[in-house]
Write a protein that holds these residues in place. Structure first.
Motif, PDB file in Angstrom:
ATOM      1  N   GLN A  25      17.400  -4.750   3.199  1.00 52.45           N
ATOM      2  CA  GLN A  25      16.344  -3.855   3.666  1.00 52.45           C
ATOM      3  C   GLN A  25      15.528  -3.324   2.508  1.00 52.45           C
ATOM      4  N   VAL A  26      14.318  -2.895   2.807  1.00 50.62           N
ATOM      5  CA  VAL A  26      13.459  -2.240   1.832  1.00 50.62           C
ATOM      6  C   VAL A  26      13.577  -0.745   2.086  1.00 50.62           C
ATOM      7  N   GLN A  27      13.945   0.011   1.056  1.00 47.39           N
ATOM      8  CA  GLN A  27      14.027   1.460   1.159  1.00 47.39           C
ATOM      9  C   GLN A  27      12.795   2.057   0.498  1.00 47.39           C
ATOM     10  N   THR A  28      12.264   3.120   1.106  1.00 45.82           N
ATOM     11  CA  THR A  28      11.058   3.759   0.579  1.00 45.82           C
ATOM     12  C   THR A  28      11.275   5.244   0.409  1.00 45.82           C
ATOM     13  N   ARG A  29      10.470   5.813  -0.479  1.00 53.18           N
ATOM     14  CA  ARG A  29      10.473   7.275  -0.651  1.00 53.18           C
ATOM     15  C   ARG A  29       9.120   7.743  -1.125  1.00 53.18           C
TER      16      ARG A  29
ATOM     17  N   GLY B  90       0.806  -1.216   0.000  1.00 56.42           N
ATOM     18  CA  GLY B  90       0.000   0.000   0.000  1.00 56.42           C
ATOM     19  C   GLY B  90       0.831   1.255   0.000  1.00 56.42           C
ATOM     20  N   GLY B  91       0.154   2.399   0.049  1.00 57.61           N
ATOM     21  CA  GLY B  91       0.820   3.689  -0.010  1.00 57.61           C
ATOM     22  C   GLY B  91       0.934   4.164  -1.449  1.00 57.61           C
ATOM     23  N   THR B  92       1.494   5.350  -1.620  1.00 59.54           N
ATOM     24  CA  THR B  92       1.578   5.918  -2.964  1.00 59.54           C
ATOM     25  C   THR B  92       2.999   6.219  -3.401  1.00 59.54           C
ATOM     26  N   GLY B  93       3.985   5.931  -2.581  1.00 59.26           N
ATOM     27  CA  GLY B  93       5.364   6.217  -2.933  1.00 59.26           C
ATOM     28  C   GLY B  93       6.019   5.079  -3.690  1.00 59.26           C
ATOM     29  N   GLU B  94       7.343   5.027  -3.591  1.00 55.24           N
ATOM     30  CA  GLU B  94       8.130   4.006  -4.283  1.00 55.24           C
ATOM     31  C   GLU B  94       8.984   3.238  -3.286  1.00 55.24           C
ATOM     32  N   HIS B  95       9.464   2.079  -3.713  1.00 57.42           N
ATOM     33  CA  HIS B  95      10.307   1.238  -2.863  1.00 57.42           C
ATOM     34  C   HIS B  95      11.359   0.542  -3.729  1.00 57.42           C
ATOM     35  N   ARG B  96      12.397   0.059  -3.060  1.00 61.23           N
ATOM     36  CA  ARG B  96      13.406  -0.776  -3.709  1.00 61.23           C
ATOM     37  C   ARG B  96      14.069  -1.631  -2.645  1.00 61.23           C
TER      38      ARG B  96
ATOM     39  N   TRP C 264      13.746   1.689  -8.405  1.00 62.45           N
ATOM     40  CA  TRP C 264      12.571   2.151  -7.667  1.00 62.45           C
ATOM     41  C   TRP C 264      11.324   1.651  -8.384  1.00 62.45           C
ATOM     42  N   ALA C 265      10.334   1.212  -7.612  1.00 62.38           N
ATOM     43  CA  ALA C 265       9.070   0.723  -8.171  1.00 62.38           C
ATOM     44  C   ALA C 265       7.916   1.277  -7.340  1.00 62.38           C
ATOM     45  N   PRO C 266       6.769   1.535  -7.967  1.00 57.83           N
ATOM     46  CA  PRO C 266       5.618   2.029  -7.202  1.00 57.83           C
ATOM     47  C   PRO C 266       5.055   0.955  -6.277  1.00 57.83           C
ATOM     48  N   ALA C 267       4.418   1.402  -5.208  1.00 62.20           N
ATOM     49  CA  ALA C 267       3.757   0.466  -4.284  1.00 62.20           C
ATOM     50  C   ALA C 267       2.752  -0.380  -5.054  1.00 62.20           C
ATOM     51  N   GLY C 268       2.665  -1.642  -4.673  1.00 66.71           N
ATOM     52  CA  GLY C 268       1.762  -2.563  -5.347  1.00 66.71           C
ATOM     53  C   GLY C 268       2.426  -3.361  -6.450  1.00 66.71           C
ATOM     54  N   THR C 269       3.705  -3.060  -6.720  1.00 66.91           N
ATOM     55  CA  THR C 269       4.468  -3.820  -7.708  1.00 66.91           C
ATOM     56  C   THR C 269       5.750  -4.335  -7.067  1.00 66.91           C
ATOM     57  N   VAL C 270       6.399  -5.270  -7.735  1.00 66.85           N
ATOM     58  CA  VAL C 270       7.629  -5.881  -7.230  1.00 66.85           C
ATOM     59  C   VAL C 270       8.833  -5.169  -7.836  1.00 66.85           C
ATOM     60  N   SER C 271       9.858  -4.966  -7.028  1.00 70.74           N
ATOM     61  CA  SER C 271      11.142  -4.458  -7.499  1.00 70.74           C
ATOM     62  C   SER C 271      12.177  -5.539  -7.218  1.00 70.74           C
ATOM     63  N   SER C 272      12.923  -5.953  -8.240  1.00 71.81           N
ATOM     64  CA  SER C 272      13.889  -7.037  -8.022  1.00 71.81           C
ATOM     65  C   SER C 272      15.205  -6.751  -8.719  1.00 71.81           C
ATOM     66  N   THR C 273      16.240  -7.457  -8.272  1.00 72.98           N
ATOM     67  CA  THR C 273      17.578  -7.305  -8.829  1.00 72.98           C
ATOM     68  C   THR C 273      18.352  -8.606  -8.655  1.00 72.98           C
TER      69      THR C 273
END
Length: 103
Positions: A99-103, A52-58, A79-88
């Motif tokens: 850790q999960v970083q958010t902004r 949830g939320g409206t920011g981004e995470h990685r 960086w990916a929007p909330a509700g989607t997966v970010s992978s590497t």
């Protein structure tokens, strides 16, 4: 309209405007929530997800190279929007932290 009513109306307008601006700013800048990460050492991938939320995470993974003189290996996903997966992709070296970083 007398002076007292004008001042009262002006104050009410100012408070209403401030409340609207504050309400819009807080909902528009809501950080991602419900975040988690997953590390798969078989496929050498790391990912993050925020529900949830409206920011981004990685996802951020800190690894230690097996050669001490090389040191640490910081790995970030995009960086990916909330509700989607970010992978590497990650390396086969020792994982120090994730850790999960958010902004």
């Amino acid at each position: 309209m007398n002076a007292r009513k004008r001042v009262s109306a002006a104050c009410a307008t100012a408070l209403l405007t401030a409340a609207m601006v504050t309400g819009a700013a807080s909902s528009a800048s809501a950080a991602p929530i419900g975040c988690s990460y997953e590390v798969n050492t078989s496929t050498l991938t790391a990912s993050s997800y925020c529900s949830g939320g409206t920011g981004e995470h990685r996802v951020f993974v800190l690894q230690k190279h097996f050669l001490a003189e090389v040191g640490y290996i910081p790995i970030y996903s995009d960086w990916a929007p909330a509700g989607t997966v970010s992978s590497t992709h990650i390396t086969a070296h020792q994982i120090i932290s994730v850790q999960v970083q958010t902004r």
